[in-house]
Design a protein around this motif. Sequence first.
Motif, PDB file in Angstrom:
ATOM      1  N   ALA A 154      -8.681   3.087   6.329  1.00 48.61           N
ATOM      2  CA  ALA A 154      -9.008   3.759   7.585  1.00 48.61           C
ATOM      3  C   ALA A 154      -7.709   3.884   8.377  1.00 48.61           C
ATOM      4  O   ALA A 154      -7.548   3.304   9.448  1.00 48.61           O
ATOM      5  N   ALA A 155      -6.763   4.609   7.805  1.00 47.81           N
ATOM      6  CA  ALA A 155      -5.460   4.804   8.435  1.00 47.81           C
ATOM      7  C   ALA A 155      -4.875   6.105   7.920  1.00 47.81           C
ATOM      8  O   ALA A 155      -5.046   6.445   6.751  1.00 47.81           O
ATOM      9  N   ARG A 156      -4.211   6.834   8.785  1.00 53.54           N
ATOM     10  CA  ARG A 156      -3.524   8.052   8.371  1.00 53.54           C
ATOM     11  C   ARG A 156      -2.114   7.677   7.920  1.00 53.54           C
ATOM     12  O   ARG A 156      -1.430   6.900   8.562  1.00 53.54           O
ATOM     13  N   LEU A 157      -1.713   8.238   6.810  1.00 57.18           N
ATOM     14  CA  LEU A 157      -0.363   8.004   6.310  1.00 57.18           C
ATOM     15  C   LEU A 157       0.541   9.147   6.733  1.00 57.18           C
ATOM     16  O   LEU A 157       0.089  10.291   6.812  1.00 57.18           O
ATOM     17  N   PRO A 158       1.804   8.862   6.957  1.00 63.61           N
ATOM     18  CA  PRO A 158       2.738   9.964   7.198  1.00 63.61           C
ATOM     19  C   PRO A 158       2.734  10.876   5.970  1.00 63.61           C
ATOM     20  O   PRO A 158       2.600  10.409   4.846  1.00 63.61           O
ATOM     21  N   THR A 159       2.851  12.188   6.190  1.00 67.37           N
ATOM     22  CA  THR A 159       2.732  13.123   5.076  1.00 67.37           C
ATOM     23  C   THR A 159       4.032  13.328   4.318  1.00 67.37           C
ATOM     24  O   THR A 159       4.004  13.707   3.166  1.00 67.37           O
ATOM     25  N   ASP A 160       5.162  13.106   4.946  1.00 66.89           N
ATOM     26  CA  ASP A 160       6.441  13.322   4.273  1.00 66.89           C
ATOM     27  C   ASP A 160       7.405  12.195   4.596  1.00 66.89           C
ATOM     28  O   ASP A 160       7.398  11.646   5.695  1.00 66.89           O
ATOM     29  N   GLY A 161       8.235  11.881   3.618  1.00 68.80           N
ATOM     30  CA  GLY A 161       9.324  10.953   3.852  1.00 68.80           C
ATOM     31  C   GLY A 161       8.965   9.485   3.852  1.00 68.80           C
ATOM     32  O   GLY A 161       9.842   8.645   3.950  1.00 68.80           O
ATOM     33  N   CYS A 162       7.697   9.141   3.745  1.00 70.34           N
ATOM     34  CA  CYS A 162       7.288   7.736   3.778  1.00 70.34           C
ATOM     35  C   CYS A 162       7.188   7.210   2.355  1.00 70.34           C
ATOM     36  O   CYS A 162       6.422   7.734   1.564  1.00 70.34           O
ATOM     37  N   LYS A 163       7.962   6.189   2.040  1.00 71.54           N
ATOM     38  CA  LYS A 163       7.911   5.576   0.712  1.00 71.54           C
ATOM     39  C   LYS A 163       7.181   4.240   0.731  1.00 71.54           C
ATOM     40  O   LYS A 163       6.572   3.845  -0.245  1.00 71.54           O
ATOM     41  N   THR A 164       7.259   3.521   1.853  1.00 75.86           N
ATOM     42  CA  THR A 164       6.621   2.217   1.988  1.00 75.86           C
ATOM     43  C   THR A 164       5.972   2.146   3.365  1.00 75.86           C
ATOM     44  O   THR A 164       6.544   2.588   4.352  1.00 75.86           O
ATOM     45  N   LEU A 165       4.768   1.584   3.403  1.00 75.30           N
ATOM     46  CA  LEU A 165       4.046   1.456   4.662  1.00 75.30           C
ATOM     47  C   LEU A 165       3.418   0.075   4.738  1.00 75.30           C
ATOM     48  O   LEU A 165       2.781  -0.369   3.779  1.00 75.30           O
ATOM     49  N   GLU A 166       3.625  -0.598   5.855  1.00 76.25           N
ATOM     50  CA  GLU A 166       2.966  -1.876   6.106  1.00 76.25           C
ATOM     51  C   GLU A 166       1.644  -1.571   6.801  1.00 76.25           C
ATOM     52  O   GLU A 166       1.623  -0.958   7.868  1.00 76.25           O
ATOM     53  N   LEU A 167       0.546  -1.988   6.196  1.00 82.52           N
ATOM     54  CA  LEU A 167      -0.788  -1.707   6.716  1.00 82.52           C
ATOM     55  C   LEU A 167      -1.202  -2.764   7.731  1.00 82.52           C
ATOM     56  O   LEU A 167      -0.890  -3.944   7.573  1.00 82.52           O
ATOM     57  N   ASN A 168      -1.916  -2.332   8.742  1.00 83.92           N
ATOM     58  CA  ASN A 168      -2.471  -3.259   9.727  1.00 83.92           C
ATOM     59  C   ASN A 168      -3.699  -3.947   9.162  1.00 83.92           C
ATOM     60  O   ASN A 168      -4.362  -3.416   8.259  1.00 83.92           O
ATOM     61  N   ASP A 169      -4.034  -5.091   9.690  1.00 82.15           N
ATOM     62  CA  ASP A 169      -5.287  -5.757   9.329  1.00 82.15           C
ATOM     63  C   ASP A 169      -6.446  -4.866   9.748  1.00 82.15           C
ATOM     64  O   ASP A 169      -6.355  -4.111  10.726  1.00 82.15           O
ATOM     65  N   GLY A 170      -7.538  -4.926   9.016  1.00 82.84           N
ATOM     66  CA  GLY A 170      -8.747  -4.204   9.394  1.00 82.84           C
ATOM     67  C   GLY A 170      -8.815  -2.757   8.942  1.00 82.84           C
ATOM     68  O   GLY A 170      -9.736  -2.047   9.333  1.00 82.84           O
ATOM     69  N   VAL A 171      -7.862  -2.289   8.131  1.00 82.67           N
ATOM     70  CA  VAL A 171      -7.901  -0.888   7.698  1.00 82.67           C
ATOM     71  C   VAL A 171      -8.675  -0.683   6.399  1.00 82.67           C
ATOM     72  O   VAL A 171      -8.974   0.445   6.035  1.00 82.67           O
ATOM     73  N   ASP A 172      -9.016  -1.778   5.716  1.00 83.53           N
ATOM     74  CA  ASP A 172      -9.707  -1.646   4.428  1.00 83.53           C
ATOM     75  C   ASP A 172     -11.185  -1.348   4.608  1.00 83.53           C
ATOM     76  O   ASP A 172     -11.862  -1.956   5.434  1.00 83.53           O
ATOM     77  N   ARG A 173     -11.669  -0.386   3.805  1.00 87.73           N
ATOM     78  CA  ARG A 173     -13.081  -0.024   3.779  1.00 87.73           C
ATOM     79  C   ARG A 173     -13.545  -0.043   2.329  1.00 87.73           C
ATOM     80  O   ARG A 173     -12.822   0.378   1.436  1.00 87.73           O
TER      81      ARG A 173
ATOM     82  N   GLU B 240       4.557   5.633  -5.371  1.00 84.89           N
ATOM     83  CA  GLU B 240       5.146   5.427  -6.692  1.00 84.89           C
ATOM     84  C   GLU B 240       5.404   6.730  -7.443  1.00 84.89           C
ATOM     85  O   GLU B 240       6.354   6.830  -8.202  1.00 84.89           O
ATOM     86  N   GLN B 241       4.525   7.723  -7.244  1.00 86.48           N
ATOM     87  CA  GLN B 241       4.612   8.932  -8.051  1.00 86.48           C
ATOM     88  C   GLN B 241       3.906  10.072  -7.338  1.00 86.48           C
ATOM     89  O   GLN B 241       2.908   9.862  -6.657  1.00 86.48           O
ATOM     90  N   VAL B 242       4.418  11.281  -7.534  1.00 78.43           N
ATOM     91  CA  VAL B 242       3.761  12.491  -7.049  1.00 78.43           C
ATOM     92  C   VAL B 242       3.438  13.340  -8.273  1.00 78.43           C
ATOM     93  O   VAL B 242       4.325  13.687  -9.044  1.00 78.43           O
TER      94      VAL B 242
END
Length: 183
Positions: free
Chosen positions: A100-119, A174-176
């Motif tokens: 339950a989080a929007r990811l950046p669409t370009d340029g993001c290779k690694t993202l630290e997720l906040n607690d509570g985003v898993d569904r 990891e891959q596109v």
Amino acid sequence: MSLPSSSPASAAAPASASTAAPTQAELLDFVRRAAADAELIASLPLDPEGRTWVRLAGPGGSEAWLIGWPPGTGTGWHDHADSVGAFVTAAGELKENALAARLPTDGCKTLELNDGVDRERRLTAGKGRAFGRHHVHEVLNESADRHAVSVHAYYPPLPQIRRYSRSGQTLRLEQVERPQDWQ
């Protein structure tokens, strides 16, 4: 991941300028109707070890697939880029883990997720969902002994699939993959 290919049942034609793009609700309605078509579901060849699929003609130029899931298989974490979509389980049960989080669409290779985003959703036969652009999820058949079958539709037709690895709260691109990788 390379999956065995089936010949298309019929190819979806691109939407013309006079045809409105299908909405998420229309995609969900299409996959529900297709999942309820017992003859269509029975026509899918099932492989005991790898996912199988057949391309379907989706509404309004959408891309649609009938997919067979052997026991213990899954997609891994991925998104469908700029496409909206919907899927419904036609047989068996699938589990969807989503963020339950929007990811950046370009340029993001690694993202630290906040607690509570898993569904988590358990989708038995006839159950499904629609989703928006950049929806990150994984779909799994956790059964030890039963195939699952599902119907999926995307609009616009998938321009790419971004695959991620996840370790704890860290998500890494990891891959596109591009259409030529899976068609």
